[in-house]
Motif scaffolding. Structure first.
Motif, PDB file in Angstrom:
ATOM      1  N   ALA A  72       0.845  -1.206   0.000  1.00  0.00           N
ATOM      2  CA  ALA A  72       0.000   0.000   0.000  1.00  0.00           C
ATOM      3  C   ALA A  72       0.875   1.249   0.000  1.00  0.00           C
ATOM      4  N   ASP A  73       1.924   1.220   0.810  1.00  0.00           N
ATOM      5  CA  ASP A  73       2.834   2.356   0.910  1.00  0.00           C
ATOM      6  C   ASP A  73       3.531   2.629  -0.430  1.00  0.00           C
ATOM      7  N   GLN A  74       3.776   1.545  -1.181  1.00  0.00           N
ATOM      8  CA  GLN A  74       4.420   1.694  -2.498  1.00  0.00           C
ATOM      9  C   GLN A  74       3.408   2.070  -3.585  1.00  0.00           C
ATOM     10  N   GLU A  75       2.162   2.243  -3.163  1.00  0.00           N
ATOM     11  CA  GLU A  75       1.066   2.589  -4.090  1.00  0.00           C
ATOM     12  C   GLU A  75       0.932   1.583  -5.223  1.00  0.00           C
ATOM     13  N   MET A  76       1.070   0.299  -4.893  1.00  0.00           N
ATOM     14  CA  MET A  76       0.904  -0.736  -5.908  1.00  0.00           C
ATOM     15  C   MET A  76      -0.545  -0.793  -6.382  1.00  0.00           C
ATOM     16  N   THR A  77      -0.730  -1.141  -7.640  1.00  0.00           N
ATOM     17  CA  THR A  77      -2.102  -1.259  -8.174  1.00  0.00           C
ATOM     18  C   THR A  77      -2.399  -2.665  -8.702  1.00  0.00           C
ATOM     19  N   THR A  78      -1.409  -3.528  -8.669  1.00  0.00           N
ATOM     20  CA  THR A  78      -1.686  -4.914  -9.098  1.00  0.00           C
ATOM     21  C   THR A  78      -1.069  -5.897  -8.122  1.00  0.00           C
ATOM     22  N   THR A  79      -1.821  -6.957  -7.888  1.00  0.00           N
ATOM     23  CA  THR A  79      -1.379  -8.044  -7.021  1.00  0.00           C
ATOM     24  C   THR A  79      -2.268  -9.238  -7.382  1.00  0.00           C
ATOM     25  N   PRO A  80      -1.806 -10.470  -7.166  1.00  0.00           N
ATOM     26  CA  PRO A  80      -2.689 -11.598  -7.497  1.00  0.00           C
ATOM     27  C   PRO A  80      -3.961 -11.585  -6.640  1.00  0.00           C
ATOM     28  N   ILE A  81      -5.104 -11.727  -7.308  1.00  0.00           N
ATOM     29  CA  ILE A  81      -6.378 -11.816  -6.567  1.00  0.00           C
ATOM     30  C   ILE A  81      -7.182 -12.992  -7.107  1.00  0.00           C
ATOM     31  N   GLN A  82      -8.072 -13.506  -6.274  1.00  0.00           N
ATOM     32  CA  GLN A  82      -8.947 -14.596  -6.683  1.00  0.00           C
ATOM     33  C   GLN A  82     -10.390 -14.205  -6.357  1.00  0.00           C
ATOM     34  N   HIS A  83     -11.285 -14.560  -7.296  1.00  0.00           N
ATOM     35  CA  HIS A  83     -12.726 -14.387  -7.040  1.00  0.00           C
ATOM     36  C   HIS A  83     -13.490 -15.236  -8.042  1.00  0.00           C
ATOM     37  N   GLU A  84     -14.771 -15.422  -7.790  1.00  0.00           N
ATOM     38  CA  GLU A  84     -15.636 -16.142  -8.734  1.00  0.00           C
ATOM     39  C   GLU A  84     -15.638 -15.370 -10.054  1.00  0.00           C
ATOM     40  N   PRO A 102      -7.592   2.909  -1.064  1.00  0.00           N
ATOM     41  CA  PRO A 102      -8.175   1.567  -1.028  1.00  0.00           C
ATOM     42  C   PRO A 102      -7.073   0.503  -1.026  1.00  0.00           C
ATOM     43  N   ALA A 103      -7.380  -0.664  -0.454  1.00  0.00           N
ATOM     44  CA  ALA A 103      -6.396  -1.743  -0.371  1.00  0.00           C
ATOM     45  C   ALA A 103      -6.019  -2.233  -1.778  1.00  0.00           C
ATOM     46  N   VAL A 104      -4.797  -2.718  -1.891  1.00  0.00           N
ATOM     47  CA  VAL A 104      -4.235  -3.090  -3.202  1.00  0.00           C
ATOM     48  C   VAL A 104      -5.135  -4.072  -3.982  1.00  0.00           C
ATOM     49  N   PRO A 105      -5.739  -5.111  -3.341  1.00  0.00           N
ATOM     50  CA  PRO A 105      -6.559  -6.043  -4.131  1.00  0.00           C
ATOM     51  C   PRO A 105      -7.706  -5.366  -4.883  1.00  0.00           C
ATOM     52  N   LEU A 106      -8.254  -4.273  -4.332  1.00  0.00           N
ATOM     53  CA  LEU A 106      -9.348  -3.597  -5.033  1.00  0.00           C
ATOM     54  C   LEU A 106      -8.829  -2.886  -6.289  1.00  0.00           C
TER      55      LEU A 106
END
Ligand SMILES: Cc1cc2nc3c(=O)[nH]c(=O)nc-3n(C[C@H](O)[C@H](O)[C@H](O)COP(=O)(O)O)c2cc1C
Length: 218
Positions: free
Chosen positions: A96-108, A129-133
Motif C-alpha cells: 500500500a505504501d508503495q502505491e501498488m495497483t496490481t497483485t494476485p487476486i482470486q474471485h468467482e 483503497p487496499a491493493v486487491p481492489l
C-alpha cells in the motif's frame, strides 16, 4: 519511596501498557470479524453488484449491508498474500505504501455487463483503497457503468489517493460516482458492526436517490 524505585516502577508501567497496546493491535489485525451470511431476498436477477475485499472482516460486513440495501449480488475478492499473519500484515502495509495497483487476486468469475451499477468496497490501507481492489479495477473493463467506492478505515484517507483511484476507474471506462468513508475509529475505541451498518444504510438512503434508476431497487 526512593527516587530510583519510583522511576523503575514508572518504566515497568510504561512497558506493560506498551506491550498490552501492541498485543491488542496484533489481535485486531489477526482476527476475522464475523458478520451474518448474506443472501439475496429475491430470485429475480439483480442489476447491482457489490464487490468486496476485506482482510479482517469489517468491510465485508459493511458491503453486505450495501448489498442488502440493493438486494445486490455480492462478489468477494481473496488475496492470500495478505493473510492475517505478521507477514501478511507487513506485505499489505508495504504494497500500500508503495502505491501498488496490481497483485494476485482470486474471485468467482464475473460478467460486469450483467450489471448497471457497481459498488467497490475495501479497507483503507495507507490512505487509499487496499491493493486487491485496485487490482480488480485493473483487471476489468467497466464499459461506462457507474461505480461507487465504499471504504472503511480507522482514521483517515487522502483525497489525492482517492483521486488516483477514480482516475484508474475512469481509465477502465467506469463512471466514478464518489465514495463513502466509514471511519470506524482508532483501535482503542471503535464503532460496533451495528453502528457501521447504520451509517452505511443512512448514507445509501440519502445518496441512492441521485444514482441511476436501475440501481434504485429497494
Ligand atoms: C496495512 C494497513 C494500513 C492501514 N492504513 C489505514 C489508513 O491509512 N487509514 C485508516 O483510516 N485506516 C487504516 N487501516 C485500518 C483499516 O483500514 C481498518 O481497520 C479497516 O476497517 C479494516 O477493514 P477489514 O476488516 O475489512 O480488513 C490500515 C490497516 C492496515 C492493515
Amino acid at each position: 519511596m526512593r527516587r530510583g524505585k519510583k522511576y523503575m516502577l514508572i518504566i515497568v508501567g510504561i512497558i506493560v501498557v506498551a506491550a498490552a497496546g501492541f498485543l491488542f493491535y496484533y489481535k485486531t489485525q489477526m482476527t476475522w470479524v464475523e458478520s451474518p451470511p448474506y443472501q439475496r431476498t429475491s430470485d429475480l436477477p439483480t442489476r447491482t453488484l457489490v464487490v468486496v475485499y476485506s482482510r479482517t472482516g469489517n468491510t465485508v460486513g459493511a458491503a453486505k449491508e450495501a448489498a442488502h440495501f440493493f438486494d445486490a449480488d455480492l462478489l468477494k475478492i481473496e488475496a492470500s498474500q495478505y493473510a492475517r499473519t505478521i507477514k501478511g500484515l507487513h506485505l499489505a502495509s508495504q504494497h500500500a505504501d508503495q502505491e501498488m495497483t496490481t497483485t494476485p487476486i482470486q474471485h468467482e468469475p464475473v460478467d460486469l455487463s450483467s450489471y448497471d451499477m457497481i459498488f467497490l468496497c475495501s479497507p483503507v490501507w495507507w490512505f487509499r483503497p487496499a491493493v486487491p481492489l485496485w487490482s480488480f479495477v485493473e483487471n476489468h473493463d467497466f464499459a461506462g457503468k457507474p461505480v461507487f467506492l465504499l471504504v472503511t478505515g480507522n482514521s483517515r484517507y487522502k483525497e489525492e489517493l482517492i483521486g488516483k483511484f477514480s482516475t484508474l476507474v475512469e481509465k477502465k471506462k467506469g463512471k466514478f460516482l464518489g465514495m463513502l468513508f466509514v471511519r470506524r475509529g482508532r483501535i482503542y475505541w471503535q464503532k460496533t458492526s451495528d453502528e457501521v451498518n447504520e451509517e452505511v444504510r443512512d448514507a445509501l438512503q440519502v445518496r441512492h436517490k441521485i444514482w441511476p434508476v436501475t440501481a434504485n431497487m429497494e
